[in-house]
Design a protein around this motif. Sequence first.
Motif: not given
Length: 384
Positions: A216-219, A224-226, A243-250, A252-262
């Motif tokens: 859940v922490d990764d979600i 937040k686009g990280h 971590d190399q896959y952590y995006n420190p400089e977010v 606006p296009n990196d951030k999520v706008h809609v969360l869809a639960c499937v």
Amino acid sequence: MLSSLSSISAVQHTHTKAFFEALSKVFSPDNILSRGQQFSTLAKNSFPFLSRLMNCQNFLEAYSPSTWSHQTPPTPGFFAQQTPELLPSRPSAMGGKKSKQPEPPAFLDKPWREINWDEKQSDLQYVKNYKPHIKDRQLRILLHGPVGAGKSSFINSVKSVLKGRMCRVALVDNTSHDSFTKKYTTYKIEKENPSTFYPFVFNDIMGLDPSKGVLVDDIKLALKGHVKDNYVFNPEHKLSDGDQYYNPEVNPNDKVHVLACVVPADTSSQIEDEVIRKVLEIRKVARELGFPQVAIITRIDKACPEISQDLKNVYKSTYLKEKMEQFSAEVGIPMNCIFPVKNYSEEIDLNDDVDSLVLSPLRHIIDFGEDFMNHKMNQFEGYA
Ligand SMILES: Nc1nc2c(ncn2[C@@H]2O[C@H](COP(=O)(O)OP(=O)(O)OP(=O)(O)O)[C@@H](O)[C@H]2O)c(=O)[nH]1
Ligand SMILES: [Mg+2]
């Protein structure tokens, strides 16, 4: 007491809820609470009709399961103050472990929600014409949900509908023991003109699982686009700053706008309570950040043979409606943000009805995301 009980007995035939309310007046809550277990045993042994009523369907209906959720205690009154053994087992969402066996599918004469099956072209055009109000922005839609729910298939279905031919871009698996999707991946969809893309993207992630799935922490970080693309989710460790896959400089296009639960509708894909708990946790974060949230109910053809025969039965199936209502009550997503879809799974050619059902949530997701993006712009992107 006996005379009081005989008067209660007369009430039981009128309405079970009223009956229990009357009963609660006879046995004051304080008295009941002080006796606790003893009282419940006494009640069951001494008054067989009471035991029968505890299990009867009327009771379940009177105390509608749709009002129950993890956040909301059961209906107040007599039973809210009782020992758990007096409570009927809480129905679990989407055919979860504790749910009663679904009743045979029944059908309504009229659909409870209207879908204009002949207007696929106008829905498609709406999506094709969509341009974010804010220049150079894109909507990011994050899909989450249990393992094997159809997250990757939904992305493939959307892409197929928009491209007008069957597409398989997100890998899909039929075994569903562990999550087949392991990497954080952004899916763009090309427009007709080469190298132009729709201004919305989908993020596919590892499925939620009671013990092994995505954390859940990764979600939360992804919202937040990280999280950078191609990050391989590790169910043991969360991604962290540095971590190399952590995006420190977010941006606006990196951030999520809609969360869809499937989530799947069929009972063969039962959702564990622990997964529901994780969905609720994710929803809580998303709510704090103000995200619009939708639920996409997949595998509806597997849930109901009549829907499998004719997708136009989708909003006539009381079975599916109940499933949606249960899920809504469990996680709190309102019914008008819950959409059933049939993903492309076995088909080799497109089908207008499948397309219409896929376009229905897509239109809403675009509208909700656009509103959120503009709202956040007005608030100076305050969710980094
Ligand atoms: N009949 C039917 N099958 C579906 C539907 N949606 C998905 N499937 C099938 O369900 C299985 C799992 O689908 P995926 O798209 O891999 O599910 P996922 O949520 O991405 O799963 P993970 O990546 O493992 O978490 C595949 O065999 C799909 O073909 C649907 O609406 N109807
Ligand atoms: Mg997947």
